[in-house]
Write an enzyme that holds these catalytic residues in place. Structure first.
Site, PDB file in Angstrom:
ATOM      1  CB  THR A  56      -0.939   0.055   1.230  1.00  0.00           C
ATOM      2  OG1 THR A  56      -0.157   0.028   2.415  1.00  0.00           O
ATOM      3  CG2 THR A  56      -1.918  -1.101   1.213  1.00  0.00           C
ATOM      4  CB  SER A  57       0.446   4.584  -1.398  1.00  0.00           C
ATOM      5  OG  SER A  57       0.272   4.035  -2.684  1.00  0.00           O
TER       6      SER A  57
END
Length: 189
Positions: free
Chosen positions: A6-7
């Site tokens: 995930t970012s």
């Protein structure tokens, strides 16, 4: 062997969901990280180094692996170049279907969907640029608030009070560079 990403740390639930789905698909070795896809992705590199001939790298969605069709195919080519027969890529959810690059059909589908995904992203960025240009023309665009500049006076005050640059940065939730700029602006450094 699988990879999940995930970012940001704010997307913890998304990372947990990816790990859950990967385990449900029978994956046991999971490399996971929370980093922007444009940043240094050390766990992806570790995963790619870990893959051996005959293995399959599994991801939940293609956007967790690459930002562009070119980036995706660089990873696929790297997997295919592995000694002892190369490795494959399996995407668990690509338009609702599982796609595996070990088949010609899987490669075709991946190419088409990756192209559409890149097109969609470029269109979104184009609309965003158009919206910003329109807002600027109407004098409604303010851009990002300069939060560090708003805290410059407070940074100078804390520095004059004997605090270190690091202490000031932590106390004001701004970068050390912003503190140095504030001090330079006040003629203190």
């Amino acid at each position: 062997m699988v990879y999940a990403r995930t970012s940001t740390a704010d997307q913890e639930a998304g990372l947990k969901a990816q790990v859950r789905d990967l385990k449900a698909a029978g994956c046991t070795k999971i490399f996971q990280e929370q980093v922007s896809s444009i940043g240094q992705r050390s766990h992806l590199e570790r995963a790619l180094d870990y893959v051996r001939g005959g293995d399959t790298l599994v991801v939940c969605k293609v956007d967790r692996l690459a930002r562009s069709t070119v980036g995706l195919w660089e990873i696929v080519k790297r997997l295919e170049a592995i000694d002892d027969g190369g490795a494959g890529l399996r995407v668990l959810n690509l338009g609702g279907e599982t796609v595996d690059t070990k088949s010609a059909t899987g490669k075709l589908i991946l190419t088409i969907f990756a192209g559409f995904a890149q097109f969609e992203r470029e269109m979104m960025l184009e609309r965003q640029r158009e919206g910003i240009a329109k807002a600027k023309a109407e004098n409604r665009y303010l851009g990002r608030r300069p939060s560090a500049r708003l805290k410059a006076d407070e940074a100078v005050k804390l520095f004059k009070g004997g605090r270190t640059v690091t202490d000031i940065a932590v106390a004001l939730s701004i970068g050390r560079g912003s503190v140095y700029r504030a001090l330079e602006g006040a003629g203190l450094r």
